[in-house]
Every structure is written in structure tokens, then in C-alpha cells.
Design a protein around this motif. Structure first.
Motif, PDB file in Angstrom:
ATOM      1  N   LYS A  27      -4.191   6.216   8.810  1.00  0.00           N
ATOM      2  CA  LYS A  27      -4.067   7.636   9.118  1.00  0.00           C
ATOM      3  C   LYS A  27      -2.784   8.260   8.576  1.00  0.00           C
ATOM      4  O   LYS A  27      -2.747   9.446   8.279  1.00  0.00           O
ATOM      5  CB  LYS A  27      -4.137   7.825  10.634  1.00  0.00           C
ATOM      6  CG  LYS A  27      -4.401   9.256  11.068  1.00  0.00           C
ATOM      7  CD  LYS A  27      -4.686   9.316  12.556  1.00  0.00           C
ATOM      8  CE  LYS A  27      -5.040  10.723  13.003  1.00  0.00           C
ATOM      9  NZ  LYS A  27      -5.330  10.798  14.447  1.00  0.00           N
ATOM     10  N   TYR A  28      -1.708   7.462   8.465  1.00  0.00           N
ATOM     11  CA  TYR A  28      -0.405   8.015   8.116  1.00  0.00           C
ATOM     12  C   TYR A  28       0.254   7.209   7.006  1.00  0.00           C
ATOM     13  O   TYR A  28      -0.062   6.039   6.796  1.00  0.00           O
ATOM     14  CB  TYR A  28       0.525   8.019   9.331  1.00  0.00           C
ATOM     15  CG  TYR A  28      -0.104   8.574  10.584  1.00  0.00           C
ATOM     16  CD1 TYR A  28      -0.382   9.925  10.701  1.00  0.00           C
ATOM     17  CD2 TYR A  28      -0.423   7.730  11.650  1.00  0.00           C
ATOM     18  CE1 TYR A  28      -0.961  10.429  11.847  1.00  0.00           C
ATOM     19  CE2 TYR A  28      -1.013   8.229  12.804  1.00  0.00           C
ATOM     20  CZ  TYR A  28      -1.287   9.582  12.896  1.00  0.00           C
ATOM     21  OH  TYR A  28      -1.869  10.069  14.027  1.00  0.00           O
ATOM     22  N   GLU A  55       0.796  14.524   1.033  1.00  0.00           N
ATOM     23  CA  GLU A  55       0.173  15.564   1.852  1.00  0.00           C
ATOM     24  C   GLU A  55      -0.805  16.405   1.035  1.00  0.00           C
ATOM     25  O   GLU A  55      -1.827  16.867   1.546  1.00  0.00           O
ATOM     26  CB  GLU A  55       1.263  16.441   2.471  1.00  0.00           C
ATOM     27  CG  GLU A  55       2.087  15.684   3.512  1.00  0.00           C
ATOM     28  CD  GLU A  55       3.300  16.461   3.995  1.00  0.00           C
ATOM     29  OE1 GLU A  55       3.687  17.441   3.309  1.00  0.00           O
ATOM     30  OE2 GLU A  55       3.854  16.091   5.035  1.00  0.00           O
ATOM     31  N   LYS A  60      -1.311  12.252   5.992  1.00  0.00           N
ATOM     32  CA  LYS A  60      -0.258  12.747   6.863  1.00  0.00           C
ATOM     33  C   LYS A  60       0.965  11.873   6.610  1.00  0.00           C
ATOM     34  O   LYS A  60       0.944  10.673   6.886  1.00  0.00           O
ATOM     35  CB  LYS A  60      -0.687  12.678   8.331  1.00  0.00           C
ATOM     36  CG  LYS A  60      -1.788  13.671   8.685  1.00  0.00           C
ATOM     37  CD  LYS A  60      -2.076  13.665  10.173  1.00  0.00           C
ATOM     38  CE  LYS A  60      -3.134  14.701  10.521  1.00  0.00           C
ATOM     39  NZ  LYS A  60      -3.426  14.721  11.979  1.00  0.00           N
ATOM     40  N   GLU A  71       1.882  12.636  18.341  1.00  0.00           N
ATOM     41  CA  GLU A  71       0.786  12.874  17.404  1.00  0.00           C
ATOM     42  C   GLU A  71       0.539  11.653  16.519  1.00  0.00           C
ATOM     43  O   GLU A  71      -0.592  11.326  16.182  1.00  0.00           O
ATOM     44  CB  GLU A  71       1.111  14.078  16.516  1.00  0.00           C
ATOM     45  CG  GLU A  71       0.065  14.351  15.433  1.00  0.00           C
ATOM     46  CD  GLU A  71       0.510  15.399  14.439  1.00  0.00           C
ATOM     47  OE1 GLU A  71      -0.227  15.646  13.488  1.00  0.00           O
ATOM     48  OE2 GLU A  71       1.605  15.963  14.633  1.00  0.00           O
TER      49      GLU A  71
END
Length: 285
Positions: A27-28, A55, A60, A71
Motif C-alpha cells: 500500500k505504501y 505519488e 502513497k 492512516e
């Protein structure tokens, strides 16, 4: 030449698809505030540009010195860790992107980005934007279910590997099911059966041009070592097609598979990207 280039295109379309599946489960992306080849944090605004480009292509991203909010969560293994390395020569600037998981395993290595601009900042920026063309080609989109799907497939592959390697079990099957007498002929003709035996081993030794190499199993497939080296120089990543792998090293990407005698065949583009290089690592008893 056209046929060769078509084969190369197929190799890298397959590689891009597999890497996309791998990266989609993360996810990141964590970007360091200073790369090792730079003298100071965010020199030439290269780290900021790296974060921006991630990005731009739907990741992310945040810097490693940023305070992580709720988050982002507390699971480090949902994150990728970015690094940019400098392969520059006398007359050109060359950069390459590496993404590692929470266990420091490489999960993605980009193509090199190059620039012949003499001014450092402009050269680094041009080379980095070219590097991210490899990221753009992945069409990244976070998919939470990707990791469980891969895990569910692994036991099935392991069962097949054990069934082929275990001769006693095969004899029992032969005695109970006459139709299974076809298995020996398949074993002789199918080019990937020896690969299944390699997959069931902990360490498998090979030889190439007088040098010794070995494979060690990993979660993604295999790590490839040269004897005497502490770190692997390449990885074999399961492609989703049994017995076939994506070959990934810092300098090249391609495909790999096991021949029917257990030899490992690796194929990738040469440095000029005009032809396919094929290497056969001979299985040692």
C-alpha cells in the motif's frame, strides 16, 4: 531480428505483469531523505522528486523521517522501501530504482535511466524520470487480496513437487491405478519435472563456466548465489506458470526455467537490448 525482438517483448510483458501483481499487494512506499550516493539530504531535490513520481503513479509515499500517522498503520510489511542507486560512468548519468520489502528482499528492479546532460541536477532529474517509466508500465493499483491469493496457491505447488520427488509414493499410485502408468513417459518428456525436484530441495548447486552457483528457496521463488558471496546476485520470482520464473538482477531482467535434466536456463536481453542472452547453469550431483 523481428522474431528476436518479439520474444524479448513477450519476456518483459510477462515480467511487468508479474511485478505488478507483486507490487499491488503493497500500500505504501517509504522514500529515504538521502540516497547513499548523495552527500546531503534531498540533494538536487532528488528525494522529493522520487516521492513525487511515486505519488504520480498511484503509490502513497512518505519520507522515512516523517511521523507515521494512523492512516499508514503499524504493519511494516504493507510497505515497500525505495532506494535509488547511481551507476554513472564518465560520460553519462545512470540511475536505477530498487524496491525492497520489510525483510529487505528485492521485489522490483527498474530499467536504468540515463542522461548525458553535464549539469548534475538536470542530469539526475532526467535519468530519474526515465527510471520511473518502468514503474509507469506496471499500472500499479493497490489490491488488498493479492497476498492471500498467492499464499493459497503455494501448497498446491508443493504437493506436486513432493509427488514427483517421492518415488515410493509413485509406486503405490502405479499399483492402485493402472492408468497412472503414463506417468514415466511424462516424466521423460516434460521439461519442467526436474525443476519440481529442484523446488523441493533446500539448496541446489549449479556450475557455469567453471564457477559454482546455488539456489536457495524464498517466499517469492529462489535466491541465486555465486559460491563464496554473502548476498544473492539475482532472484527467481514465481511467474504464476508452473516451472517458469521471472529472472531479476540489478543489471538485467528476463525469464528462467528448469530443463528436463534439472539444468537452469536463464534468458535476458543483452546490454544493447538487441538480442537475447541465454545462459545454462548445469545441475551438479
Amino acid at each position: 531480428m523481428k522474431k528476436t525482438l518479439f520474444i524479448c517483448a513477450v519476456f518483459f510483458m510477462t515480467a511487468a505483469s508479474t511485478f505488478a501483481q507483486n507490487l499491488n499487494s503493497y500500500k505504501y512506499v517509504v522514500v529515504p531523505n538521502r540516497f547513499e550516493f548523495l552527500k546531503e539530504s534531498n540533494q538536487y531535490q532528488l528525494n522529493e522528486l522520487t516521492k513525487f513520481l511515486f505519488e504520480k503513479y498511484n503509490f502513497k509515499a512518505f519520507f522515512n523521517d516523517e511521523e507515521i500517522s494512523e492512516e499508514f498503520g503499524s504493519n511494516r510489511c504493507s510497505m515497500l522501501y525505495a532506494d535509488v542507486i547511481d551507476n554513472s560512468g564518465l560520460f553519462s548519468t545512470k540511475l536505477q530504482l530498487i524496491l525492497r520489502d520489510c525483510n529487505n528482499k528485492q521485489v522490483f528492479v527498474s530499467e536504468e535511466g540515463t542522461s548525458k546532460i553535464k549539469e548534475f541536477k538536470k542530469a539526475y532529474h532526467e535519468a530519474l524520470r526515465e527510471v520511473f517509466e518502468s514503474v509507469e508500465a506496471l499500472n500499479y493499483a493497490y489490491v488488498k487480496e493479492t497476498i492471500p491469493e498467492v499464499v493459497e496457491q503455494l501448497p498446491e505447488k508443493n504437493e506436486v513437487a513432493v509427488a514427483v520427488a517421492n518415488e515410493e509414493k509413485m509406486q503405490v499410485v502405479d499399483s492402485e491405478k493402472p492408468a497412472a502408468k503414463e506417468v514415466p513417459s511424462k516424466k521423460e518428456t516434460a521439461p519442467l519435472n526436474s525443476g519440481k525436484k529442484v523446488a523441493s530441495a533446500g539448496k541446489t548447486n549449479f556450475e557455469y563456466e567453471g564457477n559454482s552457483f546455488y539456489l536457495l528457496k524464498s517466499n517469492e521463488g529462489f535466491k541465486f548465489y555465486q559460491e563464496g558471496m554473502a548476498e544473492p546476485f539475482a532472484a527467481l520470482i514465481a511467474s504464476g506458470r508452473e516451472g517458469n520464473f521471472i529472472y531479476s538482477s540489478i543489471g538485467s531482467q528476463g525469464t528462467a526455467y528448469f530443463g528436463k535434466e534439472g539444468n537452469l536456463v536463464v534468458e535476458f536481453l543483452n546490454s544493447d537490448k538487441t538480442s537475447v542472452v541465454s545462459k545454462k547453469y548445469v545441475l551438479k550431483d
